[in-house]
Design an enzyme around this catalytic site. Structure first.
Site, short mmCIF file in Angstrom:
data_model
loop_
_atom_site.label_atom_id
_atom_site.label_comp_id
_atom_site.label_asym_id
_atom_site.label_seq_id
_atom_site.Cartn_x
_atom_site.Cartn_y
_atom_site.Cartn_z
N HIS A 145 0.62 -6.51 4.37
CA HIS A 145 -0.03 -6.04 3.15
C HIS A 145 1.02 -5.70 2.07
O HIS A 145 0.89 -6.12 0.92
CB HIS A 145 -0.88 -4.81 3.48
CG HIS A 145 -1.67 -4.27 2.33
ND1 HIS A 145 -3.02 -4.50 2.18
CD2 HIS A 145 -1.30 -3.51 1.27
CE1 HIS A 145 -3.44 -3.89 1.08
NE2 HIS A 145 -2.41 -3.29 0.51
N GLN A 205 3.47 -1.28 -7.16
CA GLN A 205 2.25 -0.49 -7.32
C GLN A 205 2.49 0.76 -8.17
O GLN A 205 1.53 1.35 -8.67
CB GLN A 205 1.68 -0.08 -5.97
CG GLN A 205 1.07 -1.23 -5.19
CD GLN A 205 0.48 -0.74 -3.90
OE1 GLN A 205 1.19 -0.55 -2.92
NE2 GLN A 205 -0.83 -0.51 -3.90
#
Length: 169
Positions: free
Chosen positions: A128, A48
């Site tokens: 997640h 990310q």
């Protein structure tokens, strides 16, 4: 450090293992901590922030942990459906089904093996982040119509942000 957002290609590529204790691992851990200090979240995967390695920082209880090469080795059959969002899809949320309990195996920053038996929110957080490291997003777990709706809402929110930003220039 900037959080990458959908549809950045790095978010869709599985990450590669990293060797705890290596210079690269230390740099990744430092970058994750620096980025995490700037955001409000339960976790952050290395990809990310543009680093294609299998590392994630998660907040479990009051502690922050950097895990290297995490993998989910067991999942309960019982699912929980809860609202979930993602830094890489800002401004949208959806009800996401996930295993209520998981067992995660990883390495800590010193390279020691860690096996975590997690439930509820902590299980959801690790699922997640591991999904991120596998090149998957929470919207991939949604029924096709719901995924389309969430992505359309995301695109609309992005267009609004761009419109506001350009009006400020």
């Amino acid at each position: 450090m900037e959080i990458l957002t959908y549809p950045s290609p790095i978010l869709r590529r599985p990450t590669r293992p990293v060797e705890p204790g290596s210079r690269e691992a230390r740099d990744v851990a430092d970058a994750l901590r620096a980025a995490f200090a700037e955001i409000e979240a339960h976790g952050l995967a290395a990809n990310q922030i543009g680093l294609p390695v299998r590392a994630a920082l998660v907040r479990l209880g009051d502690e922050e942990w950097v895990f290297f090469n995490p993998e989910i080795i067991a999942r309960s059959e019982e699912l929980e459906v809860e609202w979930e969002g993602c830094l890489s899809l800002p401004g949208v949320e959806a009800e996401v089904p996930r295993a209520k309990e998981v067992v995660v195996r990883a390495l800590d920053e010193a390279g020691a093996p860690v096996e975590l038996h997690l439930s509820e929110l902590e299980a959801r957080i690790l699922q997640h982040e591991v999904d991120h490291l596998d090149g998957e997003l929470y919207v991939d777990l949604l029924p096709k119509d719901e995924r389309r709706r969430v992505l359309a809402e995301f695109r609309a929110a992005c267009a609004q942000r761009e419109k506001r930003a350009s009006s400020l220039e």
